[in-house]
Design an enzyme around this catalytic site. Structure first.
Site, PDB file in Angstrom:
ATOM      1  N   ILE A 277       8.514  -4.576   0.876  1.00 17.64           N
ATOM      2  CA  ILE A 277       7.709  -4.372   2.078  1.00 17.64           C
ATOM      3  C   ILE A 277       6.558  -3.425   1.750  1.00 17.64           C
ATOM      4  O   ILE A 277       6.783  -2.344   1.201  1.00 17.64           O
ATOM      5  CB  ILE A 277       8.570  -3.741   3.207  1.00 17.64           C
ATOM      6  CG1 ILE A 277       9.824  -4.582   3.461  1.00 17.64           C
ATOM      7  CG2 ILE A 277       7.745  -3.570   4.484  1.00 17.64           C
ATOM      8  CD1 ILE A 277      10.904  -3.866   4.251  1.00 17.64           C
ATOM      9  N   CYS A 278       5.354  -3.833   2.091  1.00 14.92           N
ATOM     10  CA  CYS A 278       4.186  -2.971   1.909  1.00 14.92           C
ATOM     11  C   CYS A 278       3.973  -2.203   3.211  1.00 14.92           C
ATOM     12  O   CYS A 278       3.427  -2.735   4.174  1.00 14.92           O
ATOM     13  CB  CYS A 278       2.955  -3.799   1.566  1.00 14.92           C
ATOM     14  SG  CYS A 278       1.531  -2.781   1.222  1.00 14.92           S
TER      15      CYS A 278
END
Length: 147
Positions: free
Chosen positions: A84-85
């Site tokens: 996840i960014c």
């Protein structure tokens, strides 16, 4: 220190769970949790149930937990490995943050992707240029992998 903090967060989650989310330890290992996020209503993920793993470092809360999706999801800020960014899981982490706040931030990322900081540039491009197609693909993936 880490263990005490994790135990307290687990208690707080039990008392006041965040909307659309749940989380808790896998077996007896308090440093390894599983979380679920329900696809937010009014999003292309609506109706889906998304599973995530959470690994706490031994120096938690001074270092962020490692959070990843185990359910596949079509999103510009989440790649095929489930990474996840999200700034608060990296440079913007603060010991004041909790797993509850992290899960809520991930929920809001599902509603409002950040195509300007993508992990998957191709999905970000579709999101920016053809929102209808993006929503359709996100719904298809949700039906295929999260229902």
């Amino acid at each position: 220190m880490a263990l005490k903090r994790i135990q307290k967060e687990l208690q707080d989650l039990g008392r006041d769970p965040p909307a659309q989310c749940s989380a808790g330890p896998v077996g007896d290992d308090l440093f390894h949790w599983q979380a679920t996020i329900m696809g937010p209503p009014e999003s292309p993920y609506q109706g889906g149930v998304f599973f995530l793993t959470i690994h706490f470092p031994t120096d938690y809360p001074f270092k962020p937990p490692k959070v990843a999706f185990t359910t596949r999801i079509y999103h510009p800020n989440i790649n095929s490995n489930g990474s996840i960014c999200l700034d608060i899981l990296r440079s913007q982490w603060s010991p004041a943050l909790t797993i509850s706040k992290v899960l809520l931030s991930i929920c809001s990322l599902l509603c409002d992707p950040n195509p300007d900081d993508p992990l998957v540039p191709e999905i970000a491009r579709i999101y920016k240029t053809d929102r209808e197609r993006y929503n359709q693909l996100a719904r298809e993936w949700t039906q295929k992998y999260a229902m």
